[in-house]
Motif scaffolding. Structure first.
Motif, PDB file in Angstrom:
ATOM      1  N   GLU A  99       0.944  -1.551  -0.095  1.00 31.82           N
ATOM      2  CA  GLU A  99      -0.075  -0.215   0.108  1.00 31.82           C
ATOM      3  C   GLU A  99       1.049   1.666   0.225  1.00 31.82           C
ATOM      4  N   PRO A 100       1.425   2.208  -1.384  1.00 30.98           N
ATOM      5  CA  PRO A 100       1.742   3.047  -1.238  1.00 30.98           C
ATOM      6  C   PRO A 100       1.162   3.922  -0.814  1.00 30.98           C
ATOM      7  N   LEU A 101       1.746   5.029  -0.210  1.00 30.96           N
ATOM      8  CA  LEU A 101       1.728   5.759   1.267  1.00 30.96           C
ATOM      9  C   LEU A 101       2.306   6.924   0.440  1.00 30.96           C
ATOM     10  N   SER A 102       3.156   7.016  -0.962  1.00 33.07           N
ATOM     11  CA  SER A 102       3.906   8.492  -1.464  1.00 33.07           C
ATOM     12  C   SER A 102       4.736   7.875  -1.759  1.00 33.07           C
ATOM     13  N   LEU A 103       5.815   8.353  -2.715  1.00 39.56           N
ATOM     14  CA  LEU A 103       6.893   7.589  -2.861  1.00 39.56           C
ATOM     15  C   LEU A 103       8.152   7.854  -2.123  1.00 39.56           C
ATOM     16  N   ASP A 104       7.934   7.867  -1.459  1.00 37.36           N
ATOM     17  CA  ASP A 104       8.945   7.101  -0.360  1.00 37.36           C
ATOM     18  C   ASP A 104       8.471   6.323   1.166  1.00 37.36           C
ATOM     19  N   GLU A 105       7.137   5.789   0.460  1.00 35.13           N
ATOM     20  CA  GLU A 105       7.409   5.745   1.461  1.00 35.13           C
ATOM     21  C   GLU A 105       5.532   4.134   1.222  1.00 35.13           C
ATOM     22  N   TYR A 107       3.459   0.632   2.476  1.00 35.05           N
ATOM     23  CA  TYR A 107       2.763  -0.276   4.197  1.00 35.05           C
ATOM     24  C   TYR A 107       3.370  -1.215   3.092  1.00 35.05           C
ATOM     25  N   LEU A 108       3.446  -3.051   3.634  1.00 41.54           N
ATOM     26  CA  LEU A 108       3.903  -4.190   3.682  1.00 41.54           C
ATOM     27  C   LEU A 108       2.777  -4.948   4.032  1.00 41.54           C
ATOM     28  N   ASP A 109       2.346  -6.150   4.490  1.00 42.87           N
ATOM     29  CA  ASP A 109       1.797  -7.460   4.628  1.00 42.87           C
ATOM     30  C   ASP A 109       2.979  -8.166   4.227  1.00 42.87           C
ATOM     31  N   VAL A 110       3.792  -9.042   5.175  1.00 42.03           N
ATOM     32  CA  VAL A 110       4.541 -10.100   4.837  1.00 42.03           C
ATOM     33  C   VAL A 110       3.744 -10.903   5.339  1.00 42.03           C
ATOM     34  N   THR A 111       2.862 -11.251   6.028  1.00 40.69           N
ATOM     35  CA  THR A 111       2.345 -12.395   7.254  1.00 40.69           C
ATOM     36  C   THR A 111       3.097 -13.600   5.915  1.00 40.69           C
ATOM     37  N   HIS A 112       2.515 -13.523   5.161  1.00 39.09           N
ATOM     38  CA  HIS A 112       2.957 -14.672   3.912  1.00 39.09           C
ATOM     39  C   HIS A 112       3.587 -14.474   2.966  1.00 39.09           C
ATOM     40  N   ASP A 225      -9.889   1.424  20.646  1.00 39.57           N
ATOM     41  CA  ASP A 225      -9.024   0.467  19.885  1.00 39.57           C
ATOM     42  C   ASP A 225      -7.526   0.453  19.624  1.00 39.57           C
ATOM     43  N   LEU A 226      -7.384   1.949  19.136  1.00 36.22           N
ATOM     44  CA  LEU A 226      -6.264   2.586  20.078  1.00 36.22           C
ATOM     45  C   LEU A 226      -5.612   2.534  20.293  1.00 36.22           C
ATOM     46  N   ALA A 227      -6.233   2.731  21.415  1.00 39.83           N
ATOM     47  CA  ALA A 227      -5.225   2.619  23.123  1.00 39.83           C
ATOM     48  C   ALA A 227      -4.856   1.821  23.589  1.00 39.83           C
ATOM     49  N   GLN A 228      -5.748   0.660  22.767  1.00 41.55           N
ATOM     50  CA  GLN A 228      -5.184  -0.678  23.584  1.00 41.55           C
ATOM     51  C   GLN A 228      -4.241  -1.860  22.707  1.00 41.55           C
ATOM     52  N   GLY A 229      -3.423  -0.544  21.521  1.00 42.35           N
ATOM     53  CA  GLY A 229      -3.084  -0.868  20.622  1.00 42.35           C
ATOM     54  C   GLY A 229      -3.961  -1.323  19.437  1.00 42.35           C
ATOM     55  N   ILE A 230      -4.847  -2.088  19.215  1.00 34.17           N
ATOM     56  CA  ILE A 230      -5.741  -2.246  17.983  1.00 34.17           C
ATOM     57  C   ILE A 230      -5.912  -1.615  16.736  1.00 34.17           C
ATOM     58  N   ASP A 231      -5.551  -1.985  15.772  1.00 29.76           N
ATOM     59  CA  ASP A 231      -5.332  -1.501  14.078  1.00 29.76           C
ATOM     60  C   ASP A 231      -5.806  -2.156  13.216  1.00 29.76           C
ATOM     61  N   HIS A 232      -7.184  -2.534  13.194  1.00 30.12           N
ATOM     62  CA  HIS A 232      -7.924  -3.672  11.705  1.00 30.12           C
ATOM     63  C   HIS A 232      -7.856  -3.148  10.587  1.00 30.12           C
ATOM     64  N   ARG A 233      -7.027  -1.952  10.185  1.00 32.73           N
ATOM     65  CA  ARG A 233      -7.110  -1.567   8.740  1.00 32.73           C
ATOM     66  C   ARG A 233      -6.190  -2.221   8.328  1.00 32.73           C
ATOM     67  N   GLU A 234      -6.230  -2.955   6.736  1.00 31.69           N
ATOM     68  CA  GLU A 234      -5.817  -3.912   6.294  1.00 31.69           C
ATOM     69  C   GLU A 234      -5.035  -3.145   5.020  1.00 31.69           C
ATOM     70  N   VAL A 235      -4.080  -3.751   4.884  1.00 30.71           N
ATOM     71  CA  VAL A 235      -3.225  -3.034   3.632  1.00 30.71           C
ATOM     72  C   VAL A 235      -3.184  -3.146   2.665  1.00 30.71           C
ATOM     73  N   LYS A 236      -4.381  -2.416   2.264  1.00 31.74           N
ATOM     74  CA  LYS A 236      -4.739  -2.628   0.824  1.00 31.74           C
ATOM     75  C   LYS A 236      -3.501  -1.586  -0.522  1.00 31.74           C
TER      76      LYS A 236
END
Length: 359
Positions: A99-105, A107-112, A225-236
């Protein structure tokens, strides 16, 4: 549910580092990518420049005042896009969930992951080493079990390093985190939370759900959720950005056009720098106005061609302000947004405007 393995890769001072890589005379010197004109803005700054307090979105005149030895280099977005393509090719050797955020950053989901590497930390460092080998540039990485913490982690030991926040440490890490570091907390939200006595993640986590609902309404579950360290957003993958905007709530309501013009200048600089960083240039400029009684209106105009400079963006905003000021009641917030990005925004620099603004 299985625990996800998320990496946030963030290139270190990307534009400025490319310029220093390609021009040895710039290495070790304070460099700003952008235009040093009176109404220019810093798109990116080298770490040598950051030591003087020069950062992206800073007005060029302010940057020069902070660092008289600052060297301005005009942006070369075709080069940055080409380097970004090399980096993404390295990403794709490990996962298709990018999931590109910009040219220089990104997210990668590397679970598999494609290489079958067990530890996400090892995937991240393999990628960082390969980026250095192929491009000569440094990257930092954050590794965690969700996007929120991965992004926080990538900036934790910058530059040219990595940081891991494992699941068993997530809640503890968030508890000590200043509220300003939370995803979605801008200056206005931070000020509101401070008034409620919320300074850290621990303060936020101390609220009950009923208190969350009372203070934050429909956003209560998100903050809980965030206060508990929970974030359900997927890498899109193929995430498409629709607009870039900035807004500010004033400490004192305003009523004059001169005040509005002065207070929108930092917003214009921030929006323009955000667009340049991502290689996005839009045709529609929108002004958001919130009055003292919280009534809100927007005014927008579209151009046949993308806005091609910060000065043109400022001109468009000034024309929209002139339609609104003097206002029928005091104004507490102004916002500036640019949208309607052209299909070629990600592959070409904008053309010079030759036509006037059209309604």
């Amino acid at each position: 549910m299985s625990i996800r393995k998320i990496i946030h890769i963030d290139m270190d001072a990307f534009y400025a580092s490319v310029e220093q890589r390609d021009n040895p005379e710039l290495r070790g010197k304070p460099v700003a990518v952008g235009h040093g004109a009176a109404r220019g803005v810093v798109a990116a700054a080298s770490y040598e420049a950051r030591a003087f307090g020069v950062y992206s979105a800073l007005a060029s005149v302010t940057a020069m005042r902070k660092c008289p030895e600052l060297i301005f280099v005009p942006p070369r977005f075709d080069v940055y896009r080409a380097v970004s393509a090399q980096i993404h090719e390295i990403f794709r050797a490990h996962t298709d969930l990018i999931e590109p955020l910009s040219l220089d950053e990104a997210y990668l989901d590397v679970t598999h992951n494609k290489q079958g590497i067990t530890l996400a930390r090892d995937v991240a460092n393999t990628i960082r080493s390969r980026i250095k080998e192929v491009t000569g540039l440094n990257a930092s990485a954050g590794i965690s079990y969700n996007k929120f913490l991965a992004k926080i982690a990538s900036g934790y030991r910058k530059p040219n390093n990595y940081f891991v926040i494992p699941p068993e440490r997530g809640a503890q890490f968030v508890a000590a985190l200043p509220i300003e570091k939370f995803h979605g907390v801008g200056p206005a939200t931070a000020a509101r939370m401070h008034r409620l006595g919320i300074m850290t993640g621990a303060d936020l986590a101390a609220l009950t759900m009923d208190e969350m609902v009372a203070h934050f309404g429909r956003s209560a579950q998100y903050w809980f959720d965030l206060a508990q360290g929970i974030d359900h957003r997927e890498v899109k993958p193929n995430r498409e950005r629709k607009s870039i905007g900035a807004e500010d709530t004033f400490g004192q309501d305003i009523t004059t056009l001169d005040e509005a013009r002065t207070l929108t200048r930092p917003l214009i600089n921030k929006v323009w720098a955000g667009g340049e960083k991502r290689g996005l240039y839009g045709r529609t400029v929108t002004l958001k106005v919130k009055f003292a009684d919280f009534e809100q209106i927007t005014r927008a105009r579209s151009r046949p061609e993308p806005v091609s400079s910060a000065a043109e963006l400022a001109q468009a905003v000034d024309e929209l302000l002139a339609q609104t000021f003097p206002p029928r009641k005091p104004v507490r917030l102004l916002g500036v947004t640019i949208s309607a990005f052209t299909p070629s925004s990600s592959t070409a620099t904008p053309k010079q405007m030759v036509l006037p603004i059209q309604d």
